[in-house]
Design a protein around this motif. Structure first.
Motif, short mmCIF file in Angstrom:
data_model
loop_
_atom_site.label_atom_id
_atom_site.label_comp_id
_atom_site.label_asym_id
_atom_site.label_seq_id
_atom_site.Cartn_x
_atom_site.Cartn_y
_atom_site.Cartn_z
N VAL A 1 -9.77 -13.24 8.48
CA VAL A 1 -10.26 -11.91 8.89
C VAL A 1 -9.76 -10.86 7.91
O VAL A 1 -8.57 -10.79 7.65
CB VAL A 1 -9.78 -11.57 10.32
N ALA A 2 -10.67 -10.06 7.37
CA ALA A 2 -10.29 -9.04 6.40
C ALA A 2 -9.57 -7.88 7.10
O ALA A 2 -10.03 -7.39 8.14
CB ALA A 2 -11.53 -8.53 5.68
N ARG A 3 -8.47 -7.46 6.50
CA ARG A 3 -7.68 -6.35 7.05
C ARG A 3 -8.19 -5.04 6.45
O ARG A 3 -8.29 -4.91 5.23
CB ARG A 3 -6.20 -6.56 6.72
N VAL A 4 -8.49 -4.07 7.32
CA VAL A 4 -9.07 -2.81 6.87
C VAL A 4 -8.18 -1.65 7.29
O VAL A 4 -7.77 -1.56 8.45
CB VAL A 4 -10.49 -2.63 7.47
N VAL A 5 -7.87 -0.76 6.34
CA VAL A 5 -7.23 0.51 6.66
C VAL A 5 -8.29 1.60 6.52
O VAL A 5 -8.99 1.67 5.51
CB VAL A 5 -6.03 0.80 5.72
N VAL A 6 -8.44 2.42 7.56
CA VAL A 6 -9.42 3.49 7.57
C VAL A 6 -8.71 4.82 7.34
O VAL A 6 -7.63 5.06 7.90
CB VAL A 6 -10.17 3.54 8.94
N LEU A 7 -9.31 5.67 6.50
CA LEU A 7 -8.79 7.02 6.26
C LEU A 7 -9.80 8.03 6.79
O LEU A 7 -11.00 7.89 6.57
CB LEU A 7 -8.58 7.25 4.75
N LEU A 8 -9.32 9.08 7.47
CA LEU A 8 -10.21 10.10 8.01
C LEU A 8 -9.54 11.46 7.98
O LEU A 8 -8.32 11.57 7.82
CB LEU A 8 -10.66 9.72 9.43
N SER A 9 -10.35 12.51 8.18
CA SER A 9 -9.82 13.87 8.26
C SER A 9 -10.31 14.63 9.49
O SER A 9 -9.79 15.70 9.79
CB SER A 9 -10.25 14.69 7.02
N ILE B 1 -0.62 3.19 2.75
CA ILE B 1 -1.73 2.23 2.93
C ILE B 1 -1.23 0.81 2.69
O ILE B 1 -1.50 -0.11 3.46
CB ILE B 1 -2.89 2.56 1.95
N ALA B 2 -0.48 0.63 1.60
CA ALA B 2 -0.02 -0.70 1.21
C ALA B 2 0.85 -1.36 2.28
O ALA B 2 0.85 -2.58 2.41
CB ALA B 2 0.74 -0.62 -0.11
N ALA B 3 1.56 -0.54 3.06
CA ALA B 3 2.43 -1.08 4.12
C ALA B 3 1.63 -1.93 5.11
O ALA B 3 2.19 -2.80 5.77
CB ALA B 3 3.13 0.06 4.85
N HIS B 4 0.34 -1.69 5.20
CA HIS B 4 -0.50 -2.44 6.15
C HIS B 4 -1.27 -3.58 5.49
O HIS B 4 -2.13 -4.20 6.12
CB HIS B 4 -1.44 -1.47 6.87
N GLU B 5 -0.97 -3.82 4.21
CA GLU B 5 -1.53 -4.95 3.47
C GLU B 5 -3.03 -5.14 3.67
O GLU B 5 -3.49 -6.21 4.09
CB GLU B 5 -0.77 -6.24 3.84
N PRO B 6 -3.81 -4.08 3.36
CA PRO B 6 -5.24 -4.19 3.60
C PRO B 6 -5.96 -4.99 2.51
O PRO B 6 -5.55 -5.02 1.35
CB PRO B 6 -5.72 -2.74 3.54
N ASP B 7 -7.05 -5.62 2.91
CA ASP B 7 -7.99 -6.20 1.95
C ASP B 7 -8.97 -5.13 1.50
O ASP B 7 -9.45 -5.17 0.36
CB ASP B 7 -8.75 -7.35 2.61
N TRP B 8 -9.29 -4.20 2.41
CA TRP B 8 -10.22 -3.11 2.12
C TRP B 8 -9.68 -1.80 2.66
O TRP B 8 -9.02 -1.78 3.70
CB TRP B 8 -11.60 -3.39 2.75
N VAL B 9 -9.97 -0.72 1.94
CA VAL B 9 -9.64 0.63 2.41
C VAL B 9 -10.97 1.36 2.59
O VAL B 9 -11.81 1.33 1.68
CB VAL B 9 -8.76 1.37 1.38
N ARG C 1 -11.68 -2.12 -4.07
CA ARG C 1 -11.62 -2.50 -2.65
C ARG C 1 -11.57 -1.26 -1.77
O ARG C 1 -11.10 -1.30 -0.64
CB ARG C 1 -10.39 -3.38 -2.39
N VAL C 2 -12.00 -0.12 -2.33
CA VAL C 2 -12.03 1.13 -1.58
C VAL C 2 -13.48 1.56 -1.42
O VAL C 2 -14.23 1.68 -2.39
CB VAL C 2 -11.25 2.26 -2.29
N VAL C 3 -13.88 1.75 -0.17
CA VAL C 3 -15.26 2.08 0.17
C VAL C 3 -15.28 3.49 0.74
O VAL C 3 -14.41 3.86 1.53
CB VAL C 3 -15.79 1.08 1.23
N ASN C 4 -16.27 4.27 0.33
CA ASN C 4 -16.45 5.62 0.89
C ASN C 4 -17.84 5.72 1.50
O ASN C 4 -18.78 5.07 1.04
CB ASN C 4 -16.31 6.67 -0.22
#
Ligand code: GAR
Length: 189
Positions: A1-9, A72-80, A100-103
């Motif tokens: 399962v790919a690990r994803v970190v989401v960024l928002l404002s 971000i790296a602390a959560h070892e994501p496959d995708w941001v 590996r960063v998607v907007n």
């Protein structure tokens, strides 16, 4: 399962759509923001880790960028996934997660990049606009396009109504794109 970190404002409706769609292809492991954004409520209710890194808490943009990359790296994501994150990601984040960063952006790029895409599309008088999901590079909304969807501009549209309709299409586009990225590449670049 790919690990994803989401960024928002902001509101975080795109993040909420990702949270609702998590499945065997990907899982959201953390959500980060550059302010105490309303969009952090949904992940917190699910018990997910969140982090908040305001630019003003750092002496300059470079150190903020490094702190963001570390968080971000602390959560070892496959995708941001930048889902309504209203800051340009810097070289430290891109060096670590580049490719590996998607907007997701509320216009048909390369038309109307930047922070006021919906307003700019209305001002230009286009009949069709939409949303774009793309890989992030060092430019402002310039990376390779992964997927787009169009949305008609209706007579009498204002920025709020048009943006809400774009976001309905954008949520599906983002979820579908992330599912196909994470299923075809198993989350590993
Ligand atoms: C989305 O339309 C996203 O594309 C846009 O902010 C909105 C966030 O909605 N991002 C940008 O304009 C980035 N330049 P949300 O807070 O409801 O998820």
């Amino acid at each position: 399962v790919a690990r994803v970190v989401v960024l928002l404002s902001g509101t975080g409706s795109l993040c909420a759509a990702l949270l609702a769609a998590q499945q065997t292809a990907f899982t959201v492991v953390a959500v980060g923001a550059d302010r105490e954004a309303p969009g952090l409520a949904a992940p917190r209710e699910l018990g997910l880790p969140t982090f908040v890194l305001p630019l003003r808490d750092h002496p300059d943009r470079g150190s903020w960028d490094v702190a963001l990359a570390t968080a971000i790296a602390a959560h070892e994501p496959d995708w941001v996934v930048s889902a309504g994150f209203m800051k340009l990601l810097g070289p430290a984040v891109l060096a670590r997660f580049g490719g590996r960063v998607v907007n997701t952006h509320p216009a048909l790029l390369p038309a109307f990049p930047g922070a006021h895409a919906v307003r700019d599309a209305l001002a230009a008088g286009v009949r069709t606009t939409g949303a774009t999901v793309h890989l992030v590079d060092e430019g402002l909304d310039t990376g390779p396009v992964l997927a787009q969807t169009s949305v008609p501009v209706l007579p009498g549209d204002d920025e709020t109504h048009l943006h809400e309709r774009i976001k309905v299409a954008e949520r599906t586009l983002l979820v579908d794109t992330l599912v196909s990225l994470t299923s075809s590449r198993s989350g590993t670049p």
